[in-house]
Design an enzyme around this catalytic site. Structure first.
Site, PDB file in Angstrom:
ATOM      1  N   TYR A  60      -1.292   0.234  10.109  1.00  0.00           N
ATOM      2  CA  TYR A  60      -1.452  -0.510   8.857  1.00  0.00           C
ATOM      3  C   TYR A  60      -0.302  -0.148   7.921  1.00  0.00           C
ATOM      4  O   TYR A  60       0.323  -1.018   7.293  1.00  0.00           O
ATOM      5  CB  TYR A  60      -2.797  -0.175   8.237  1.00  0.00           C
ATOM      6  N   SER A 109       0.850  -1.188   0.000  1.00  0.00           N
ATOM      7  CA  SER A 109       0.000   0.000   0.000  1.00  0.00           C
ATOM      8  C   SER A 109       0.886   1.238   0.000  1.00  0.00           C
ATOM      9  O   SER A 109       2.003   1.216   0.537  1.00  0.00           O
ATOM     10  CB  SER A 109      -0.882   0.022   1.255  1.00  0.00           C
TER      11      SER A 109
END
Length: 256
Positions: A159, A146
């Site tokens: 995250y 990501s």
């Protein structure tokens, strides 16, 4: 897709977190490229629907379970091999983010769970396919990361920490597993999925305005990048994190 243009005929792939969204789009693209695919995810019913969407058991097999469960990983690799033959391509797509908010008050149990699935689980999958002979036969691993792993992202910071670690793991594995196994990662920006809905829902135009390409991603965008990295077209690429974000990181925007 023209049959003469498929890049993965006869290959066997395992895609984790593949019952919907980006994972299912990756599986669909790999099947279109000629591969047969094993799918994993937590919910058996959605996996059954995914197999049907991919053309049935001639093209896909499903093994439900949790990515952080070592017994599940071993079973999945074994069942895919029994159905289609040894695995050539591993796509580590399974990921979670059960916590939203500042790091100063982050529940540490949630932090451990994020690492167990997003990082330790990914390494566990690699270990499992290597134990099943990937390093001897040759093949590739693609990790779905990501842009949150490239720059701080408010609200989903841990995250992002897990994805930054996944990027580094990708590079380390590329060094250790070469020359027979290539290892790369794809780092998407905001992609229109249920998983990312909180990052754009109700304000999609506002979020997309920061993207030079003027729109958010859709799962096939990421699937195309993964298929490229898994294909012979990427035969001299390893250890890289390929950003797939519509240009968002160029404007200083990470994950929303």
């Amino acid at each position: 897709m023209n049959a003469d243009s498929v890049r993965l005929p006869g290959r066997v792939a395992l895609v984790t977190g593949a019952s919907r969204g980006i994972g299912l789009a990756i599986a669909r693209r790999l099947v279109a490229e000629g591969a047969r695919v094993g799918l994993t995810a937590r919910r058996p019913e959605t996996l059954t629907e995914a197999v049907a969407a991919l053309g049935g058991p001639a093209h896909a097999v499903a093994v439900p379970g949790r990515a952080d469960d070592a017994e599940h990983r071993a079973e999945a690799v074994r069942r895919v091999a029994d159905a289609f033959g040894p695995i050539d391509i591993l796509v580590n797509n399974a990921g979670i983010n059960p916590a939203y908010g500042p790091l100063a008050t982050l529940d540490l149990a949630a932090a451990r769970k994020i690492l167990d699935v997003n990082l330790v689980g990914a390494l566990g999958w690699v270990q499992e396919v290597c134990a099943a002979g990937l390093t001897e036969r040759g093949g590739c691993v693609v990790n779905v990361s990501s842009v949150a792993g490239l720059a701080p992202s408010t609200g989903i910071a841990f995250y992002g920490v897990s994805k930054a670690a996944l990027n580094h793991l990708t590079a380390c594995l590329a060094v250790e597993l070469g020359p027979t196994v290539r290892v790369n990662a794809v780092a998407p920006g905001v992609v229109k999925t249920r998983f990312a809905a909180a990052l754009y829902e109700g304000r999609e135009e506002e979020v997309a305005a920061a993207y030079p390409l003027g729109r958010l991603g859709v799962p096939p965008d990421v699937a195309a990048a993964v298929a490229f990295l898994a294909s012979p077209d990427a035969a001299w690429i390893t250890g890289q994190t390929v950003v797939c974000d519509g240009g968002a990181t160029l404007t200083g925007r990470a994950a929303g």
